[in-house]
Design an enzyme around this catalytic site. Sequence first.
Site, PDB file in Angstrom:
ATOM      1  N   GLU A 111       0.805  -1.223   0.000  1.00  0.00           N
ATOM      2  CA  GLU A 111       0.000   0.000   0.000  1.00  0.00           C
ATOM      3  C   GLU A 111       0.839   1.274   0.000  1.00  0.00           C
ATOM      4  O   GLU A 111       0.418   2.295  -0.554  1.00  0.00           O
ATOM      5  CB  GLU A 111      -0.973  -0.004   1.180  1.00  0.00           C
ATOM      6  CG  GLU A 111      -2.217  -0.861   0.963  1.00  0.00           C
ATOM      7  CD  GLU A 111      -2.010  -2.348   1.166  1.00  0.00           C
ATOM      8  OE1 GLU A 111      -0.899  -2.754   1.571  1.00  0.00           O
ATOM      9  OE2 GLU A 111      -2.950  -3.128   0.912  1.00  0.00           O
TER      10      GLU A 111
ATOM     11  N   HIS B  97     -11.662  -5.020   9.308  1.00  0.00           N
ATOM     12  CA  HIS B  97     -12.074  -4.870   7.914  1.00  0.00           C
ATOM     13  C   HIS B  97     -13.263  -3.941   7.711  1.00  0.00           C
ATOM     14  O   HIS B  97     -13.765  -3.859   6.599  1.00  0.00           O
ATOM     15  CB  HIS B  97     -12.451  -6.244   7.326  1.00  0.00           C
ATOM     16  CG  HIS B  97     -11.278  -7.093   6.968  1.00  0.00           C
ATOM     17  ND1 HIS B  97     -10.345  -7.508   7.881  1.00  0.00           N
ATOM     18  CD2 HIS B  97     -10.867  -7.607   5.773  1.00  0.00           C
ATOM     19  CE1 HIS B  97      -9.429  -8.257   7.278  1.00  0.00           C
ATOM     20  NE2 HIS B  97      -9.711  -8.331   6.010  1.00  0.00           N
TER      21      HIS B  97
HETATM   22  C1  LIG Z   1      -2.403  -4.691   4.075  1.00  0.00           C
HETATM   23  C2  LIG Z   1      -3.434  -5.494   3.382  1.00  0.00           C
HETATM   24  N1  LIG Z   1      -3.659  -5.282   2.073  1.00  0.00           N
HETATM   25  C3  LIG Z   1      -4.585  -5.992   1.413  1.00  0.00           C
HETATM   26  C4  LIG Z   1      -5.311  -6.962   2.048  1.00  0.00           C
HETATM   27  C5  LIG Z   1      -6.379  -7.771   1.303  1.00  0.00           C
HETATM   28  N2  LIG Z   1      -5.930  -9.148   1.150  1.00  0.00           N
HETATM   29  C6  LIG Z   1      -6.343 -10.119   1.983  1.00  0.00           C
HETATM   30  S1  LIG Z   1      -5.623 -11.579   1.654  1.00  0.00           S
HETATM   31  C7  LIG Z   1      -4.753 -10.940   0.365  1.00  0.00           C
HETATM   32  C8  LIG Z   1      -3.858 -11.828  -0.434  1.00  0.00           C
HETATM   33  C9  LIG Z   1      -2.714 -12.329   0.363  1.00  0.00           C
HETATM   34  O1  LIG Z   1      -2.003 -13.254  -0.382  1.00  0.00           O
HETATM   35  P1  LIG Z   1      -0.911 -14.182   0.288  1.00  0.00           P
HETATM   36  O2  LIG Z   1      -0.045 -13.360   1.177  1.00  0.00           O
HETATM   37  O3  LIG Z   1      -0.234 -14.917  -0.795  1.00  0.00           O
HETATM   38  O4  LIG Z   1      -1.700 -15.176   1.228  1.00  0.00           O
HETATM   39  P2  LIG Z   1      -2.786 -16.276   0.844  1.00  0.00           P
HETATM   40  O5  LIG Z   1      -4.112 -15.584   0.960  1.00  0.00           O
HETATM   41  O6  LIG Z   1      -2.495 -16.738  -0.528  1.00  0.00           O
HETATM   42  O7  LIG Z   1      -2.660 -17.352   1.855  1.00  0.00           O
HETATM   43  C10 LIG Z   1      -5.037  -9.597   0.203  1.00  0.00           C
HETATM   44  C11 LIG Z   1      -4.460  -8.723  -0.837  1.00  0.00           C
HETATM   45  C12 LIG Z   1      -5.072  -7.147   3.421  1.00  0.00           C
HETATM   46  N3  LIG Z   1      -5.752  -8.048   4.137  1.00  0.00           N
HETATM   47  N4  LIG Z   1      -4.112  -6.415   4.054  1.00  0.00           N
END
Ligand SMILES: Cc1ncc(C[n+]2csc(CCOP(=O)(O)OP(=O)(O)O)c2C)c(N)n1
Lengths: 327, 327, 343, 343
Positions: free
Chosen positions: D76, D145
């Site tokens: 971000e 959230h």
């Molecule tokens: C700081 C932040 N930005 C965006 C999000 C929205 N978000 C939730 S899960 C996710 C993807 C995360 O991917 P990864 O780290 O690969 O974990 P996975 O869900 O694949 O286990 C995003 C962008 C968030 N929760 N926190």
Amino acid sequence: MLTNSHTPDAATQVEMFRRMALLKANDERSRKVISTGRLIMPYYSYRGQEVIPAALSVNLTDDDYLVTIYRGIHDMIAKGLPLKQLWAEIAGRIDGTCKGKGGPMHLTYPKKGIMVTTGVVGSSMPIANGLGWASQLSGDGRVAVATFGDGASNIGAFHESLNLASVWKLPVIFLCQNNRWGEHSAYAKTTPVARIADRAAAYGMAGIHVDGNDPIAMYGAAREAVERARAGEGPTLIEAMTFRHYGHVFGDADAYMDKAYKAEWVAKDPYPIFRAQLIADGAATEDQLAGFERDAEAQLDEAVDYALGSAFPGLEQLSSDVYGEAA
Amino acid sequence: MLTNSHTPDAATQVEMFRRMALLKANDERSRKVISTGRLIMPYYSYRGQEVIPAALSVNLTDDDYLVTIYRGIHDMIAKGLPLKQLWAEIAGRIDGTCKGKGGPMHLTYPKKGIMVTTGVVGSSMPIANGLGWASQLSGDGRVAVATFGDGASNIGAFHESLNLASVWKLPVIFLCQNNRWGEHSAYAKTTPVARIADRAAAYGMAGIHVDGNDPIAMYGAAREAVERARAGEGPTLIEAMTFRHYGHVFGDADAYMDKAYKAEWVAKDPYPIFRAQLIADGAATEDQLAGFERDAEAQLDEAVDYALGSAFPGLEQLSSDVYGEAA
Amino acid sequence: MSDAMVAEKPAEKTAKPVTILQALNQALADAMAEDDKIVVLGEDVADPEEGGVTGVTKGLSTRFGETRVRSTPISEQAIIGCAIGASLAGYKPVAEIMLMNFTTVAMDMIVNHAAKLRYMSGGQTNVPIVIRTMTGAGFSTGGQHADFLEAWFAHTAGIKVVIPSNSADAYGLMRSAIDDPDPVLFVENMPNYWTPYPAFDAGHRVPIGKANVVVGGSDITIVSYARMMNECQMALAALGEAGVSAEIIDLRTIAPWDQETVLASVAKTGRLLVVHEAVVPFGVGAEIAAVVQEKLFGKLKAPVARVGAPFNPVPFSKPLETAHVPSAAKIADAAIALVQGNH
Amino acid sequence: MSDAMVAEKPAEKTAKPVTILQALNQALADAMAEDDKIVVLGEDVADPEEGGVTGVTKGLSTRFGETRVRSTPISEQAIIGCAIGASLAGYKPVAEIMLMNFTTVAMDMIVNHAAKLRYMSGGQTNVPIVIRTMTGAGFSTGGQHADFLEAWFAHTAGIKVVIPSNSADAYGLMRSAIDDPDPVLFVENMPNYWTPYPAFDAGHRVPIGKANVVVGGSDITIVSYARMMNECQMALAALGEAGVSAEIIDLRTIAPWDQETVLASVAKTGRLLVVHEAVVPFGVGAEIAAVVQEKLFGKLKAPVARVGAPFNPVPFSKPLETAHVPSAAKIADAAIALVQGNH
Ligand SMILES: Cc1ncc(C[n+]2csc(CCOP(=O)(O)OP(=O)(O)O)c2C)c(N)n1
Ligand SMILES: Cc1ncc(C[n+]2csc(CCOP(=O)(O)OP(=O)(O)O)c2C)c(N)n1
Ligand SMILES: [Mg+2]
Ligand SMILES: [Mg+2]
């Protein structure tokens, strides 16, 4: 780790020295004016780090972008920041670049590509990416340079910025001026990797570790990074090794440093070394270089007079420039 | 990149499978309960990633710390989160671990070292460092594990955390469950380095790249990291390669993935492979493993009944637990 | 907060004055000497790094060791995360974010985590950390080094916010903040670190949530905090000349603020002026005005008024910087106008 | 803001209703078609990543190319920094921070940089970016959230804050936000993305800083915004039954908010209730109450009252989540009490 094969010609070396002379004189004048009480401001001396922006700036055009930090007046003067407006700004006067509202930590001068100066560690980098993205979108070939310190390589913004620049192949140069201290903290106490340039590998990015006090090597590093960026081949992380001679901020006497260590580094001051080298090589004469130094002093006399003769902003300036007018 | 020489004995392998059976059954039950409308919640299926926490958790004690994420119910069950309180929590009931106030993204159970579950990408890591610092201060030998995804390796908190953990030699394991997607984004579109484990070098940290679907290899990686931490030799970054079978969040059908690619990965489901292997090796009988599966279902029957039979928190709970009482 | 534990002791007026800097340093040292679970972390806080850029933590690492007083990399998210984690394991960290503007890089840790873990865990965990940070205009540091952002944190359930205006309160609030079972944001004023104030008894506590009636008066109540308390007291001369008797209250705690004391005073004077260095719109003064106009509806002789910074970033240039910050003259003018009915 | 450019057009009532999601998507598409300096960035915003997690940016990258509509890593700070830099070079980026709680990791870029660069540069530069973000309780997403943090940004000089409550305003405010020469935080409500609202003319603008009197009335003014506008309108039945005539104002812009419209209405009704989903203390309602009690001192028939969330994180459990958010019943009760003098 890439090496370079670019060597500046004699005229370029002399021009680099001319810029260094201006930077060094400006720093000396700043400390003098502050210590005699004629100006009050937080001043972050860059004395000892002059080679880096001198060697970088001769590889840039006025259109290229610079995003720098509180310790960045050397970067900006080398990039073309006019001394009169600089001094008027740090004196808080209406004729300053920022009408006196920004001050030394927020100097800005878009006419020469000096887009942002930040006082927050690490925050030059995310913004430089955006300038690089703009170049990429418009195809205008401009390069964006973010400068920052060694301490800044441990903050989150560094990581996010290098990652994004690499994955988007942005024309950005991340120029770390590693003066081995972040405020009062020695490099090794905060940074568990021998070279910051090695962090480039974590982003699939080109990383250059260079002696930032060696004008020829520094020129080559900057040249290589600029060419890579202009060719659309993506960003570069340059770690330029250097040293600051006068503490973190004016008034700080570096008491936390080992005295012998500091003395050794001050003795390696790149300015007299490069000066002597240019004369020894026959690239310049003593008279010529002394002329640069005299000229710098004269420019500074004029700038300081201009600044101190300029008016303070009126109170109508206090709450203006907060929002613009809709077109 | 370090390799390991730890192999789990047959009993440990069977115990790992037992935990996997529970995790798999819990995921299946969760999706079923949600799709029949009996529970409403954002659910992040971990189906396909069961090997990782099973292999990790047999190397940990109840006193070791876990900080996990929204996609972390597998991590927590393997670490000992009781199913009844888990289900009561995700059903929003007063008998849940968090009285229903936290929900699936904030499950907490300090009795088994489950200290924090976060819904913010990257935020497990800075907190795990603090738990590791506490272990270091008290000398109690506890290890702190932060789990996170591949996408999280691009956020600032990752960088700051790994840097600090390395420079302070904290007993922390950074366990990246690389399922190749961050929400709808494929790894290569966001991450310009082939392996996240290679980023460890930027922190002078040990980095392990391991097939997180291979129980033996994963056990070895976890074992090595735990031993390093307990020995006071500092943190480890483990990148465990895996795949999630059911979209980012319940309702997401992975439309952004190539179908053949997905099918190939689903076909490599580690669960049946490990199951067959244990029987082929003579480490366990079909009956024994089927018994684990039946037992898991029975536990889940009981947990779901318990949860749905538990009361919702009363409105007096709305604004309690915001502040504590001074001692 | 039990009264027995945090009963307020009046400052000892006879001893040699101490600065806020000394008071904070002593509070940390006294607390660390009593409880070895108290640890300190932040950029340059240990003695090899000079014990903090302004010296608040000077001497602590020499006395208590560099394991308990630890200088960190420039990594504010990691600093607060580390404090949170250690607190979950039974420690009581005092973390420094050098300047309040740099809390902006750690907001996720402070707001989404430190403030919320108790609630989200249903009371199973809590986060007894103190976050020290300094701010304040006056040193020509410009737009990114002097903001007052206390209203943001006061708008966040789960964290407390305190801001002392003198040495006794700095000591007493720091001790209470360390005692507190929840996260406390402790805001320090750079420009009056070095001002001497009356001494105090070692060990005394100033309860969190308790304001201090510093000057009694009958025509108007002036509520303020932090360095602005100096300006309010300097306004007394002009107020006296105008025949205005002002009651001055030092809020000391912003969240939870002491409604009881403020309402009792305004019920008596019928008028209220709130003064702070933060910009006026959506600042702390807004909440105080909103509560007071509601609880004392029909009993006010004048509208609740606010004096604060104008709605712009902190300017560098000295005359602008000076004009940006509320002054004794501005405070006196506003108070006199309220009392004389020129609102 | 010149009137000629942003004159408000009434929503077209005859056409097929559109959802807020569709309105936002259309606003972005129309703006991008008109001006190729408009670019979009954020996590998963391009079509290979499904055009945003909720689909607000769906189709844009297919139509305008992935150089102008670019999915980013989960970073971000890098997202907002990239938007700032591009805007300094003449682009007009629309950046998405998926959820409002995640603005916490980008506060330095938003507050210390985007909001301040115009001022700190003495007007040499400006940052015409739009930061889109969504939030709102109702989907059982728990404590990290669904926060409403608009008061933080409203307390920050240099940024504007808008929050639409319906499709026409979503479109019109988005177009104005993109036109605007300064950073605009554009807050979207997840729980009513899919609600159909009356259609509107393509190209219409809703001026920033202009509230909308949605329902006329004489006994009390109710000021609200975002999804709470639905609850306020649902409260009308109960209010009517109680014989209370309420004037309902949709604030639409939080900073700068439309004092003129609000004050004119309250001058008429003599009573004001402010309703928002954010927690009450130090929220937007405080500022509105503070201004109204000052400007209309002595003219109010009742104190300004506020309805908002209680002072706790957003809970997960459904009954608690439901109780956390202001409801039509709570709003009606509060308004009736004010009118009947039971305050
Ligand atoms: C700081 C932040 N930005 C965006 C999000 C929205 N978000 C939730 S899960 C996710 C993807 C995360 O991917 P990864 O780290 O690969 O974990 P996975 O869900 O694949 O286990 C995003 C962008 C968030 N929760 N926190
Ligand atoms: C986010 C943030 N944290 C802390 C500071 C305070 N600070 C100002 S300069 C500095 C040291 C930076 O060191 P380095 O990056 O090496 O740059 P140098 O000053 O040596 O040029 C610190 C900690 C800051 N400005 N921003
Ligand atoms: Mg440095
Ligand atoms: Mg992933």
